[in-house]
Design a protein around this motif. Structure first.
Motif, PDB file in Angstrom:
ATOM      1  N   ALA A 115       0.831  -1.206   0.000  1.00 15.34           N
ATOM      2  CA  ALA A 115       0.000   0.000   0.000  1.00 15.34           C
ATOM      3  C   ALA A 115       0.862   1.252   0.000  1.00 15.34           C
ATOM      4  O   ALA A 115       0.575   2.233  -0.702  1.00 15.34           O
ATOM      5  N   THR A 124       2.393   1.566  -3.585  1.00  9.99           N
ATOM      6  CA  THR A 124       1.450   1.868  -4.673  1.00  9.99           C
ATOM      7  C   THR A 124       0.547   3.046  -4.351  1.00  9.99           C
ATOM      8  O   THR A 124      -0.080   3.619  -5.248  1.00  9.99           O
ATOM      9  N   GLY A 125       0.444   3.417  -3.074  1.00  8.81           N
ATOM     10  CA  GLY A 125      -0.458   4.497  -2.683  1.00  8.81           C
ATOM     11  C   GLY A 125      -1.919   4.123  -2.803  1.00  8.81           C
ATOM     12  O   GLY A 125      -2.777   4.998  -2.975  1.00  8.81           O
ATOM     13  N   SER A 126      -2.235   2.816  -2.683  1.00  8.43           N
ATOM     14  CA  SER A 126      -3.632   2.391  -2.823  1.00  8.43           C
ATOM     15  C   SER A 126      -3.925   1.213  -1.901  1.00  8.43           C
ATOM     16  O   SER A 126      -3.033   0.439  -1.545  1.00  8.43           O
ATOM     17  N   ARG A 147      -6.966  -1.893  -1.405  1.00  3.00           N
ATOM     18  CA  ARG A 147      -8.145  -2.564  -1.961  1.00  3.00           C
ATOM     19  C   ARG A 147      -9.159  -2.829  -0.854  1.00  3.00           C
ATOM     20  O   ARG A 147      -8.831  -3.425   0.168  1.00  3.00           O
ATOM     21  N   VAL A 175     -11.150   0.638  -4.805  1.00  2.00           N
ATOM     22  CA  VAL A 175      -9.784   1.006  -4.457  1.00  2.00           C
ATOM     23  C   VAL A 175      -9.765   2.408  -3.860  1.00  2.00           C
ATOM     24  O   VAL A 175     -10.279   3.358  -4.468  1.00  2.00           O
ATOM     25  N   ALA A 176      -9.194   2.519  -2.676  1.00  2.00           N
ATOM     26  CA  ALA A 176      -8.943   3.815  -2.055  1.00  2.00           C
ATOM     27  C   ALA A 176      -7.476   4.159  -2.260  1.00  2.00           C
ATOM     28  O   ALA A 176      -6.611   3.284  -2.175  1.00  2.00           O
ATOM     29  N   THR A 177      -7.181   5.420  -2.538  1.00  3.49           N
ATOM     30  CA  THR A 177      -5.805   5.847  -2.764  1.00  3.49           C
ATOM     31  C   THR A 177      -5.438   6.954  -1.781  1.00  3.49           C
ATOM     32  O   THR A 177      -6.307   7.647  -1.251  1.00  3.49           O
ATOM     33  N   PHE A 178      -4.139   7.120  -1.567  1.00  2.00           N
ATOM     34  CA  PHE A 178      -3.668   8.174  -0.682  1.00  2.00           C
ATOM     35  C   PHE A 178      -2.313   8.669  -1.175  1.00  2.00           C
ATOM     36  O   PHE A 178      -1.598   7.974  -1.892  1.00  2.00           O
ATOM     37  N   SER A 179      -2.000   9.890  -0.784  1.00  2.00           N
ATOM     38  CA  SER A 179      -0.752  10.513  -1.185  1.00  2.00           C
ATOM     39  C   SER A 179       0.185  10.584   0.013  1.00  2.00           C
ATOM     40  O   SER A 179      -0.165  11.160   1.047  1.00  2.00           O
ATOM     41  N   VAL A 224      -6.390  11.648   1.132  1.00  2.00           N
ATOM     42  CA  VAL A 224      -6.952  10.314   0.933  1.00  2.00           C
ATOM     43  C   VAL A 224      -8.143  10.411  -0.004  1.00  2.00           C
ATOM     44  O   VAL A 224      -8.997  11.291   0.152  1.00  2.00           O
ATOM     45  N   GLY A 261     -12.481   6.618  -9.765  1.00  2.00           N
ATOM     46  CA  GLY A 261     -11.593   7.767  -9.816  1.00  2.00           C
ATOM     47  C   GLY A 261     -12.347   9.070  -9.591  1.00  2.00           C
ATOM     48  O   GLY A 261     -13.355   9.131  -8.909  1.00  2.00           O
TER      49      GLY A 261
END
Length: 513
Positions: free
Chosen positions: A367, A370-372, A374, A398-402, A408, A431
């Motif tokens: 995570a 990849t910054g994500s 599942r 898919v949740a993503t974060f920086s 987030v 997205g």
């Protein structure tokens, strides 16, 4: 909500022209109105048929960087939303919270000070007192205008009642047949208290469970307090002020996610099992509530399993009783962090949707790289009063974060009837530029394999998407708040056109004012 808050300024009408855009239809499924709501630090969006026209108004409160508040009003004209004139030049300076309510006279916009609830006329800004009370919330929030579910139907008559937490428990007033509210009764259920990092007291109201615990066909109010249920019997028009206290045979230590996470934070998690009360609600349609718990087994910080256990309610001598063994157990690797209750297939039984994420050192490393993350959605249909241990259908989001900004992105996942056929449809955000719609089928897989894709801007947070039947046609519509640019915020209003001849014809038109 923290009790210590700031001081607000007077609400004034935001001057200037409002841009409205109309596109009809979008992929043959929705009509879209795009409304500019201007610059703001934060915005609060509410909707309701406040003027009795048969269609909902949309009210937007804005808080500017300098803490000055403003308000905008949008109405439906000829099937589209446009900015409407209003004499809403001032709102009381002591406005702390807002909500909407279904009163005997129709929908109403409700404002709350520290001790007064009042109806706000959305065209003139005039206010009418509703009732006085004591409250847990005594100060104005500087940076936003919160919405809280204070007005809700707790006796099941179709009209909203008043349920306000205070420092002793709750203030409750049931709406009378003439639309009036009597002086609230006080129910003892003291809030949980903690101290913030800077030594300020912080309070959290107890969760009210609205269900028939006394089995007389009337809703009661129940709270979990000091290892026991406090049941306040309902009469239909009010509630008893003396509680019936009882301890269920089902053992658990905490209440809700917050209670479990707050108290497990400093514990040794190398080998432990912890259990929390999660829900008290009739799930199988027999008018007797079930008890739902969340159990977390830890064999180390990165090795956890969580289980929802459902205990069937049974008729006791005076109160509902629960067996010591669950009728359903749903386990997931990692953490199950959300449970939604919906009748997905319109069979009168409550199905459940569980969101879970696996935890492990390897998964955390992936995570971070990849910054994500599942997230698994498991759909469990109720059959003969119980749920299978495995989901009937699954979906992944898919949740993503920086890592650089800490931002987030969590996609919106909605289950609602946008087609008007009585079956819930599944809406999944893809997205920041698309929303997929899977229509409900009511079969084993619940939703169609094919999807409609709406290519529209989407927000970064699920709380910026609201569901509403704006025109009363039985189909759910969406209000989407886009706040990426604080200087140019906007609303996207998607009105379902499923099955309309205009939508199937695929005609497009646009106009701007």
């Amino acid at each position: 909500m923290p009790v210590t808050m700031g001081i607000s300024s007077i609400v004034r009408l935001l001057p200037g022209l409002i841009l409205s855009c109309w596109l009809s239809p979008v992929l043959g499924a929705f009509n879209l109105s795009e409304l500019s709501t201007g610059a703001a630090q934060s915005q609060t969006v509410l909707h309701g048929d406040f003027s009795g026209t048969g269609t909902a108004e949309i009210i937007v409160f804005s808080v500017a960087e300098d803490r000055r508040r403003s308000v905008q009003r949008f109405v439906m004209r000829e099937g589209r939303y446009v900015a409407a004139s209003t004499e809403f030049s001032e709102v009381p300076q002591d406005l702390i919270l807002v909500d909407t309510a279904r009163l005997a006279s129709g929908d109403a916009l409700i404002g709350f000070s520290s001790d007064l609830a009042y109806v706000i006329d959305t065209t003139t800004g005039n206010t009418r007192p509703l009732l006085r009370f004591r409250s847990l919330y005594n100060n104005v929030v500087e940076k936003e205008l919160p919405v809280m579910d204070i007005m809700q139907d707790i006796n099941g008559d179709g009209f909203d009642d008043f349920l306000m937490p205070d420092f002793r428990g709750y203030q409750v007033s049931v709406q009378q047949s003439d639309g009036g509210f009597p002086e609230p009764v006080s129910l003892f259920a003291p809030p949980a208290m903690d101290v913030t990092y800077n030594s300020h007291p912080w309070y959290e109201a107890r969760t009210p469970y609205v269900t028939d615990m006394t089995l007389d066909g009337v809703n009661d109010l129940t709270f979990w307090y000091q290892d026991a249920f406090l049941v306040y019997p309902g009469t239909g028009q009010s509630f008893a002020t003396t509680a019936i206290s009882f301890r269920p045979e089902v053992a658990f230590e905490y209440e809700g996610y917050e209670g479990m996470s707050m108290r497990m934070g400093g514990e040794d998690q190398s080998d432990s099992v912890r259990k929390a009360l999660f829900q008290l609600k009739d799930l199988d349609g027999d008018q007797i509530p079930e008890l739902v718990t969340l159990k977390v087994r830890s064999e180390g910080v990165f090795n956890k399993k969580s289980t929802y256990e459902i205990y069937q309610g049974k008729a006791g001598k005076q109160l509902v009783s629960f067996g010591t063994e669950p009728v359903s157990s749903i386990e997931s690797d990692g953490i199950q962090f959300q449970l939604d209750e919906k009748d997905l297939n319109n069979d009168g039984q409550t199905d459940i949707i569980i969101s879970s994420v696996e935890i492990g050192l390897g998964k955390i490393v992936r995570a971070l790289l990849t910054g994500s993350v599942r997230i698994q959605l498991g759909f469990h249909q109720m059959r003969d009063g119980s749920y299978g241990s495995k989901p009937d259908s699954e979906r992944d989001v898919v949740a993503t974060f920086s890592m650089s900004t800490g931002e987030v992105f969590f996609p919106s996942v909605l289950m609602t009837d946008v087609s008007g056929d009585g079956l819930l449809d599944l809406l999944v955000q893809e997205g920041r530029e698309a929303l997929h719609v899977y229509t409900g089928e009511g079969a084993e897989r619940l939703f169609s394999r094919e999807r409609e894709t709406l290519e529209i801007p989407m927000p970064a947070r699920p709380d910026l998407v609201q569901l509403a039947d704006l025109d009363g046609d039985g189909r759910s519509d969406l209000i989407i708040r886009i706040d990426d640019d604080k200087q140019n915020q906007r609303l996207l209003v998607l009105q379902s056109a499923w099955g309309d001849e205009a939508a199937s014809a695929g005609q497009n038109s646009s106009e701007r004012q």
